[in-house]
Design a protein around this motif. Structure first.
Motif, PDB file in Angstrom:
ATOM      1  N   ALA A  28       3.271   0.608   3.488  1.00 58.62           N
ATOM      2  CA  ALA A  28       3.145  -0.715   2.869  1.00 58.62           C
ATOM      3  C   ALA A  28       1.829  -1.344   3.276  1.00 58.62           C
ATOM      4  O   ALA A  28       1.284  -1.029   4.332  1.00 58.62           O
ATOM      5  CB  ALA A  28       4.299  -1.621   3.279  1.00 58.62           C
ATOM      6  N   THR A  29       1.345  -2.257   2.431  1.00 56.86           N
ATOM      7  CA  THR A  29       0.129  -2.977   2.744  1.00 56.86           C
ATOM      8  C   THR A  29       0.233  -4.413   2.258  1.00 56.86           C
ATOM      9  O   THR A  29       0.999  -4.712   1.333  1.00 56.86           O
ATOM     10  CB  THR A  29      -1.109  -2.291   2.126  1.00 56.86           C
ATOM     11  N   ILE A  30      -0.505  -5.299   2.899  1.00 56.84           N
ATOM     12  CA  ILE A  30      -0.503  -6.713   2.553  1.00 56.84           C
ATOM     13  C   ILE A  30      -1.936  -7.232   2.635  1.00 56.84           C
ATOM     14  O   ILE A  30      -2.673  -6.864   3.545  1.00 56.84           O
ATOM     15  CB  ILE A  30       0.443  -7.490   3.496  1.00 56.84           C
ATOM     16  N   ASN A  31      -2.312  -8.093   1.679  1.00 55.64           N
ATOM     17  CA  ASN A  31      -3.689  -8.566   1.689  1.00 55.64           C
ATOM     18  C   ASN A  31      -3.874  -9.665   2.731  1.00 55.64           C
ATOM     19  O   ASN A  31      -2.934 -10.055   3.433  1.00 55.64           O
ATOM     20  CB  ASN A  31      -4.113  -9.046   0.294  1.00 55.64           C
ATOM     21  N   TRP A  32      -5.087 -10.172   2.851  1.00 55.72           N
ATOM     22  CA  TRP A  32      -5.412 -11.065   3.948  1.00 55.72           C
ATOM     23  C   TRP A  32      -4.656 -12.382   3.890  1.00 55.72           C
ATOM     24  O   TRP A  32      -4.368 -12.980   4.932  1.00 55.72           O
ATOM     25  CB  TRP A  32      -6.923 -11.320   3.984  1.00 55.72           C
ATOM     26  N   THR A  33      -4.284 -12.849   2.709  1.00 56.28           N
ATOM     27  CA  THR A  33      -3.559 -14.114   2.602  1.00 56.28           C
ATOM     28  C   THR A  33      -2.053 -13.934   2.711  1.00 56.28           C
ATOM     29  O   THR A  33      -1.326 -14.897   2.927  1.00 56.28           O
ATOM     30  CB  THR A  33      -3.846 -14.793   1.262  1.00 56.28           C
ATOM     31  N   GLY A  34      -1.599 -12.698   2.518  1.00 56.25           N
ATOM     32  CA  GLY A  34      -0.163 -12.456   2.510  1.00 56.25           C
ATOM     33  C   GLY A  34       0.474 -12.569   1.136  1.00 56.25           C
ATOM     34  O   GLY A  34       1.680 -12.371   0.999  1.00 56.25           O
ATOM     35  N   VAL A  35      -0.321 -12.858   0.122  1.00 52.18           N
ATOM     36  CA  VAL A  35       0.225 -13.058  -1.216  1.00 52.18           C
ATOM     37  C   VAL A  35       0.505 -11.738  -1.919  1.00 52.18           C
ATOM     38  O   VAL A  35       1.508 -11.587  -2.618  1.00 52.18           O
ATOM     39  CB  VAL A  35      -0.762 -13.901  -2.064  1.00 52.18           C
ATOM     40  N   ASN A  36      -0.376 -10.777  -1.737  1.00 49.36           N
ATOM     41  CA  ASN A  36      -0.242  -9.493  -2.434  1.00 49.36           C
ATOM     42  C   ASN A  36       0.263  -8.410  -1.494  1.00 49.36           C
ATOM     43  O   ASN A  36      -0.235  -8.273  -0.375  1.00 49.36           O
ATOM     44  CB  ASN A  36      -1.585  -9.066  -3.024  1.00 49.36           C
ATOM     45  N   THR A  37       1.234  -7.645  -1.982  1.00 46.83           N
ATOM     46  CA  THR A  37       1.784  -6.533  -1.218  1.00 46.83           C
ATOM     47  C   THR A  37       1.938  -5.315  -2.125  1.00 46.83           C
ATOM     48  O   THR A  37       1.964  -5.438  -3.352  1.00 46.83           O
ATOM     49  CB  THR A  37       3.161  -6.874  -0.618  1.00 46.83           C
ATOM     50  N   TYR A  38       2.038  -4.162  -1.475  1.00 49.05           N
ATOM     51  CA  TYR A  38       2.227  -2.926  -2.234  1.00 49.05           C
ATOM     52  C   TYR A  38       2.986  -1.948  -1.342  1.00 49.05           C
ATOM     53  O   TYR A  38       2.749  -1.899  -0.131  1.00 49.05           O
ATOM     54  CB  TYR A  38       0.879  -2.334  -2.649  1.00 49.05           C
ATOM     55  N   TYR A  39       3.895  -1.176  -1.959  1.00 51.39           N
ATOM     56  CA  TYR A  39       4.770  -0.293  -1.192  1.00 51.39           C
ATOM     57  C   TYR A  39       4.759   1.126  -1.745  1.00 51.39           C
ATOM     58  O   TYR A  39       4.581   1.340  -2.950  1.00 51.39           O
ATOM     59  CB  TYR A  39       6.207  -0.819  -1.241  1.00 51.39           C
ATOM     60  N   ALA A  40       5.017   2.065  -0.855  1.00 52.24           N
ATOM     61  CA  ALA A  40       5.279   3.427  -1.296  1.00 52.24           C
ATOM     62  C   ALA A  40       6.596   3.437  -2.066  1.00 52.24           C
ATOM     63  O   ALA A  40       7.513   2.673  -1.756  1.00 52.24           O
ATOM     64  CB  ALA A  40       5.358   4.352  -0.089  1.00 52.24           C
ATOM     65  N   ASP A  41       6.679   4.315  -3.052  1.00 57.56           N
ATOM     66  CA  ASP A  41       7.903   4.385  -3.851  1.00 57.56           C
ATOM     67  C   ASP A  41       9.135   4.663  -2.995  1.00 57.56           C
ATOM     68  O   ASP A  41      10.234   4.188  -3.291  1.00 57.56           O
ATOM     69  CB  ASP A  41       7.765   5.470  -4.918  1.00 57.56           C
ATOM     70  N   SER A  42       8.950   5.416  -1.936  1.00 60.43           N
ATOM     71  CA  SER A  42      10.081   5.825  -1.097  1.00 60.43           C
ATOM     72  C   SER A  42      10.715   4.663  -0.343  1.00 60.43           C
ATOM     73  O   SER A  42      11.853   4.772   0.113  1.00 60.43           O
ATOM     74  CB  SER A  42       9.636   6.903  -0.106  1.00 60.43           C
TER      75      SER A  42
END
Length: 124
Positions: A49-63
């Protein structure tokens, strides 16, 4: 440079939950994206998982999508990974990493600082 220390790992039964924390030191924490990665024995390190510097945007592995949630508290210089409905295949050493960019990215080459890792073991 950001120094990172993970905590919160442990042994849990399948279906259980854990919350990982990553405490950061260094003045650049609040201006960079953060990520969680994991590495199981005999396997390559993989993005979680990852999150941008503001915390607004996130992204996850499908698993892990729908089960894990990444968040951050820039006032506390801490990033979290809430893990619910854990499965035996989630067993791994989990690493926190600080990106060299503000936006989200899954490429390990963008991450310049890494913690030592915290072990998560899920029993069936």
């Amino acid at each position: 440079q950001v120094q990172l220390v993970e905590s919160g790992g442990g042994l849990v039964q399948a279906g259980g939950s854990l919350r990982l924390s990553c405490a950061a030191s260094g003045r650049t924490f609040s201006s960079v994206a953060m990520g969680w990665f994991r590495q199981a024995p005999g396997k390559r390190r993989e993005f979680v998982a990852t999150i941008n510097w503001t915390g607004v945007n996130t992204y996850y592995a499908d698993s892990v999508k729908g089960r894990f949630t990444i968040s951050r508290d820039n006032a506390k210089n801490t990033v979290y990974l809430q893990m619910n409905n854990l499965k035996p295949e989630d067993t791994a050493l989990y690493y926190c990493a600080a990106s060299q960019a503000m936006g989200i990215t899954i490429a390990t080459s963008y991450y310049g600082s890494w913690g030592q890792g915290t072990q998560v073991t899920v029993s069936s």
